[in-house]
Design an enzyme around this catalytic site. Structure first.
Site, PDB file in Angstrom:
ATOM      1  N   ASP A 259      -9.090   3.671  -2.289  1.00  0.00           N
ATOM      2  CA  ASP A 259     -10.108   4.071  -1.316  1.00  0.00           C
ATOM      3  C   ASP A 259     -11.369   4.611  -1.975  1.00  0.00           C
ATOM      4  O   ASP A 259     -11.589   5.824  -2.050  1.00  0.00           O
ATOM      5  CB  ASP A 259      -9.521   5.109  -0.359  1.00  0.00           C
ATOM      6  CG  ASP A 259      -8.369   4.516   0.445  1.00  0.00           C
ATOM      7  OD1 ASP A 259      -8.221   3.271   0.446  1.00  0.00           O
ATOM      8  OD2 ASP A 259      -7.620   5.288   1.062  1.00  0.00           O
TER       9      ASP A 259
ATOM     10  N   GLU B 251       2.623   5.074  -3.936  1.00  0.00           N
ATOM     11  CA  GLU B 251       2.578   6.041  -5.062  1.00  0.00           C
ATOM     12  C   GLU B 251       3.896   6.802  -5.207  1.00  0.00           C
ATOM     13  O   GLU B 251       4.170   7.213  -6.334  1.00  0.00           O
ATOM     14  CB  GLU B 251       1.410   7.014  -4.843  1.00  0.00           C
ATOM     15  CG  GLU B 251       0.049   6.347  -4.993  1.00  0.00           C
ATOM     16  CD  GLU B 251      -0.303   5.407  -3.849  1.00  0.00           C
ATOM     17  OE1 GLU B 251       0.197   5.649  -2.741  1.00  0.00           O
ATOM     18  OE2 GLU B 251      -1.032   4.432  -4.059  1.00  0.00           O
TER      19      GLU B 251
ATOM     20  N   ASP C 296       0.861  -1.188   0.000  1.00  0.00           N
ATOM     21  CA  ASP C 296       0.000   0.000   0.000  1.00  0.00           C
ATOM     22  C   ASP C 296       0.901   1.244   0.000  1.00  0.00           C
ATOM     23  O   ASP C 296       2.117   1.145   0.162  1.00  0.00           O
ATOM     24  CB  ASP C 296      -0.858  -0.055   1.282  1.00  0.00           C
ATOM     25  CG  ASP C 296      -1.911   1.046   1.342  1.00  0.00           C
ATOM     26  OD1 ASP C 296      -2.325   1.559   0.286  1.00  0.00           O
ATOM     27  OD2 ASP C 296      -2.325   1.404   2.473  1.00  0.00           O
TER      28      ASP C 296
HETATM   29  O1  MIG Z   1      -3.761   6.093   4.760  1.00  0.00           O
HETATM   30  O2  MIG Z   1      -3.566   0.838   5.848  1.00  0.00           O
HETATM   31  O3  MIG Z   1      -5.929   2.216   0.547  1.00  0.00           O
HETATM   32  O4  MIG Z   1      -6.890  -0.001   1.938  1.00  0.00           O
HETATM   33  O5  MIG Z   1      -6.843   0.128   4.734  1.00  0.00           O
HETATM   34  C1  MIG Z   1      -4.542   4.946   4.632  1.00  0.00           C
HETATM   35  C2  MIG Z   1      -4.710   1.601   6.011  1.00  0.00           C
HETATM   36  C3  MIG Z   1      -3.656   3.759   4.440  1.00  0.00           C
HETATM   37  C4  MIG Z   1      -4.898   3.025   2.521  1.00  0.00           C
HETATM   38  C5  MIG Z   1      -5.398   1.837   1.784  1.00  0.00           C
HETATM   39  C6  MIG Z   1      -6.439   1.140   2.615  1.00  0.00           C
HETATM   40  C7  MIG Z   1      -5.847   0.744   3.949  1.00  0.00           C
HETATM   41  C8  MIG Z   1      -5.316   1.982   4.668  1.00  0.00           C
HETATM   42  N1  MIG Z   1      -4.327   2.655   3.821  1.00  0.00           N
END
Ligand code: MIG
Length: 816
Positions: free
Chosen positions: A488, A415, A412
């Site tokens: 999200d 980016e 995650d």
């Molecule tokens: O700033 O890890 O898209 O699926 O649950 C949020 C917490 C960080 C973004 C991800 C989301 C995840 C969440 N993450």
């Protein structure tokens, strides 16, 4: 209110897009006169009066064209393209004084020498693209401007919260963590600098191999042209002629790669939340799934499982016996996938941070100190995945982590997302394996490089096992390493509608393994909303419920009796059609075809399919038209030409027109009395002539050894269908340990014939099929298998004929 906000966003967006393309001073200079040229090996090297050009032809792909305005060309290496690049083929050059003809493969480049402009044609003389101003540059920025054909439409750029047809809009490619996106929000998590143009029923593709921030103008500002602008790097593009979109994808994925077969369990239903903990909550979840007989393969651990958000650690209070917990769940048939973020907590007592520091593996500032940003753990450093040593280090960490009993890694925030400034500053320095560069070049491929490091690390240590990696950020080529999800989204109806074009778009960019947060990440869905999300999600390659903190709990049984029943039937249905999904993955490995496909994929000759955003094909023969509006109990849809069946009711339809079908919200009453088919709320159609392999419901993939499958055969039409089987987890299929069964149907007034043929030698393949022939109007005269008459059972009420056959027969014949 919503509309106003949207147009405001659009205005802001156009202003900023404008500044990107034209904002700085100076004018673009376009390619000038061709002064000389030569062929070196197979490459055409041209000297312009203001730059140089190189043209090569790659077998099974097409022409690659590179310009340099600085006098030198960079290395051809790219994270987007495959290691095993297609061979360069010879180009035949015909010089006609003021023009040149470059011929290779099935394409011809007609080149005007002064100024240097290219017309891109098929060898049949069809011009599919035409430079207008061609290649340009200005202060290190580059552009490529071609003519826009009348009525030409564009697909492309992958994950976009936008209608499939991109004509009329400008897009930016700059990976961005933008939770709660709407229709038109720009840019998002992933970047695919690849598009497909379609006009006159003929398609071509263009892939720009450049990772800098990019703008594509498909008629947002330019009306008579198409504009490509990148803020740096080389102008290097591949032109890929179709004429079918299918051909374009096949060739594009020869260049950027295809997804390997995933572990079969990763096609099962998956349950996630931000965050499930402690261990007891996971046990409860696991028990609930099994007690209620709602199939589920995977549970997810989001960031709270870690020790203070430190990667590759766990919270000992929540998980006192981490590995035992994982193996206990494994015994119940659950895999556990854990999230990993790229930011490494800057903490001198944290061994991962220290080892990265010791080995000098972090992204830097220009003065050589480590760049420090802020994310969940507080201050963090970021692995420099452009450095081989960092990728190896990360790969080892990922593999060691998997050894604890974890089954896959969810990457995650790649980016990369950084609190405050959204991402790293452009001045951040990357090693780039010795060819130092900055964040502006590495940004869009950061997630791709991380996915590569993760995937390759897992594979290196367990070479016979298929890794599972799920990523949020991506770039062309991401399909070689990871599944993706659309980040999200929110529990809103517009987000239900967005799922379809976003996943179809990603598939058309070469990444087949996509899905979205069922139920929506933000916000709390109603039972109806969750069900409508799930009706789409149950057909997606990646099928996972996920939700944010502070929302209602979102397991499939959380919406009352009736929805629990429907949700359960939907998830069970997914497990029944797993052979279809899995076979589609196999097809992708052969041809690059997506799993979820826009209708234009199959019906390119029918312009009525070009702009459909709320229907999709799953594999070769199924077409879904899900309900995406609140309160709707029916919907209208476009049925392309041909004969179709309703999958859940065997109604027959002639295509080539719009129809309205019922798709009720309520399938059962509160006392669980079924008053309609529980899946009737999901309009699903199948082409006549198809053979659809289905299997018994399992609570998780591999629960039972499957020895028998059902083949639904749809009378009428002639089609080819396939069933792919293998062990679902190892690499042995590369050595022929698979079975591919091909079914060919032929139907006329008298007979329905089905030929079966097989490839591969997988010893555990199914041994029998229950054949179910749909669409017969009366009991058939006879049924023969390999020429011998067999007993078959015809049900007058349903019109379904059933009989069992050994899996190795060659032909079936039904005399009508
Ligand atoms: O700033 O890890 O898209 O699926 O649950 C949020 C917490 C960080 C973004 C991800 C989301 C995840 C969440 N993450």
């Amino acid at each position: 209110m919503k509309k106003k906000l949207f147009s405001l966003l659009l205005i802001v967006f156009f202003i900023s897009a404008g500044a990107n393309c034209f904002g700085q001073s100076g004018a673009y200079q376009f390619a000038g006169k061709l002064e000389s040229y030569k062929k070196v090996d197979h490459v055409f090297k041209g000297q312009l009066d203001n730059g140089s050009v190189r043209i090569a032809y790659l077998k099974d792909v097409g022409f690659r064209i590179r310009y340099s305005f600085s006098g030198k060309f960079g290395p051809l290496f790219s994270y987007a393209t495959v290691d095993n690049m297609p061979t360069e083929e010879d180009i035949k050059v015909d010089d006609n004084k003021s023009t040149l003809l470059l011929k290779a493969g099935n394409e011809v480049l007609k080149i005007q020498k002064s100024p240097f402009r290219i017309s891109y044609e098929s060898d049949g003389g069809y011009q599919f693209m035409d430079d207008s101003f061609g290649a340009g540059h200005e202060k290190g920025r580059i552009c490529h401007i071609v003519k826009r054909k009348q009525n030409e439409i564009y697909y492309g750029l992958g994950e976009r919260p936008y209608g499939m047809n991109r004509a009329g809009t400008t897009f930016t490619l700059w990976n961005t963590d933008h939770g709660g996106y709407n229709w038109g929000t720009e840019p998002l998590y992933q970047s695919y600098p690849f598009y497909i143009g379609l006009s006159n029923d003929k398609a071509y593709g263009v892939f720009y191999n450049n990772s800098y921030k990019t703008t594509f103008d498909f008629g947002g500002q330019l009306k008579t042209h198409i504009g490509y602008y990148a803020e740096g790097g080389e102008l290097c593009y591949y032109v890929i002629f179709g004429p079918d979109i299918k051909d374009v994808l096949q060739r594009y994925t020869r260049l950027t790669g295809r997804a390997p077969l995933p572990p079969k369990w990763s096609l099962g239903y998956q349950q996630s939340r931000y965050s499930y903990y402690p261990d007891k909550q996971l046990y409860m979840l696991a028990n609930q799934f099994r007690e209620q007989q709602i199939p589920c393969d995977v549970l997810y651990l989001d960031i709270d499982y870690m020790h203070g958000y430190r990667d590759f650690t766990w919270n000992k209070e929540y998980f006192p016996h981490f590995s035992q917990t994982l193996s206990k769940l494994k015994n119940q048939g659950f895999k556990v996938v854990t999230i990993i973020d790229p930011g490494i907590k800057k903490d001198s007592t944290y061994s991962v941070y220290n080892s990265g520091l010791r080995k000098d593996l972090y992204v830097k500032y220009p003065d050589g100190s480590n760049y420090v940003g802020e994310v969940w753990p507080g201050k963090v450093t970021f692995p420099d995945f452009s450095k081989q040593a960092a990728r190896a280090w990360w790969g080892d960490l990922s593999s060691d982590w998997e050894q604890k009993g974890v089954s896959g890694i969810w990457i995650d925030m790649n980016e990369p997302a950084v609190f405050g400034g959204k991402t790293m500053p452009d001045i951040a320095v990357f090693n780039n394996d010795g060819n130092e560069t900055d964040h502006s070049e590495m940004h869009n491929i950061y997630g791709l490089m991380e996915a590569k490091a993760t995937y390759e690390g897992l594979l290196k240590h367990q070479p016979n096992k298929r890794p599972f990696v799920l990523t949020r950020a991506g770039f062309s080529g991401i399909q070689r390493y990871a599944a993706m999800w659309t980040g999200d989204n929110v529990a809103r109806w517009q987000d239900v509608a967005l799922t379809i074009p976003m996943i179809m778009g990603t598939g058309l960019a070469g990444e087949p393994f996509g899905g979205f947060d069922i139920g929506g990440f933000g916000g709390s869905p109603s039972g109806e909303l969750y069900m409508r999300f799930l009706q789409i999600g149950a057909l997606m390659p990646f099928c996972r419920t996920h939700s944010s903190k502070g929302t209602i709990s979102q397991e499939p049984w959380d919406y009352g009796h009736m929805y629990t029943y429907i949700n359960k039937k939907l998830i069970q249905f997914r497990y029944k059609i797993l052979p279809v999904l899995y076979t589609s993955f196999y097809e992708h490995t052969q041809t690059g075809s997506p799993i979820i496909r826009p209708l234009v994929w199959e019906y390119q000759n029918d312009p009525k399919t070009y702009n459909i955003n709320d229907q999709f094909m799953l594999g070769d023969h199924l077409m879904a038209a899900p309900v995406i509006h609140e309160g709707a109990n029916s919907r209208s849809l476009y049925l392309p030409e041909g004969e179709w069946y309703g999958f859940f009711n065997d109604s027959t339809y002639m295509g080539g027109k719009n129809i309205t079908v019922s798709a009720p919200i309520r399938a059962v009453d509160t006392y669980n009395k079924i008053y309609t088919h529980p899946l009737k709320g999901l309009p699903l159609f199948v082409q006549a002539g198809s053979v659809i392999p289905m299997q018994e419901v399992q609570q998780y993939v591999g629960e039972k050894h499957i020895t028998n499958m059902t083949l639904r055969v749809y009378n009428g039409g002639s089609k080819k269908s396939e069933l792919y089987e293998d062990d679902g987890e190892s690499q042995n299929y590369h050595d022929g340990q698979y079975r591919l069964t091909t079914f060919t149907t032929k139907s006329d007034k008298k007979f329905l014939d089905i030929d079966l043929s097989r490839k591969g030698n997988y010893s555990e393949a199914v041994t029998s099929f229950d054949v179910q022939v749909h669409g017969l109007t009366e009991a058939p005269g006879s049924t023969t298998v390999d020429g011998k008459r067999v007993d078959a059972n015809f049900d007058e009420k349903t019109g379904i004929l059933t009989f069992r056959i050994p899996a190795d027969v060659k032909s079936l014949r039904i005399r009508k």
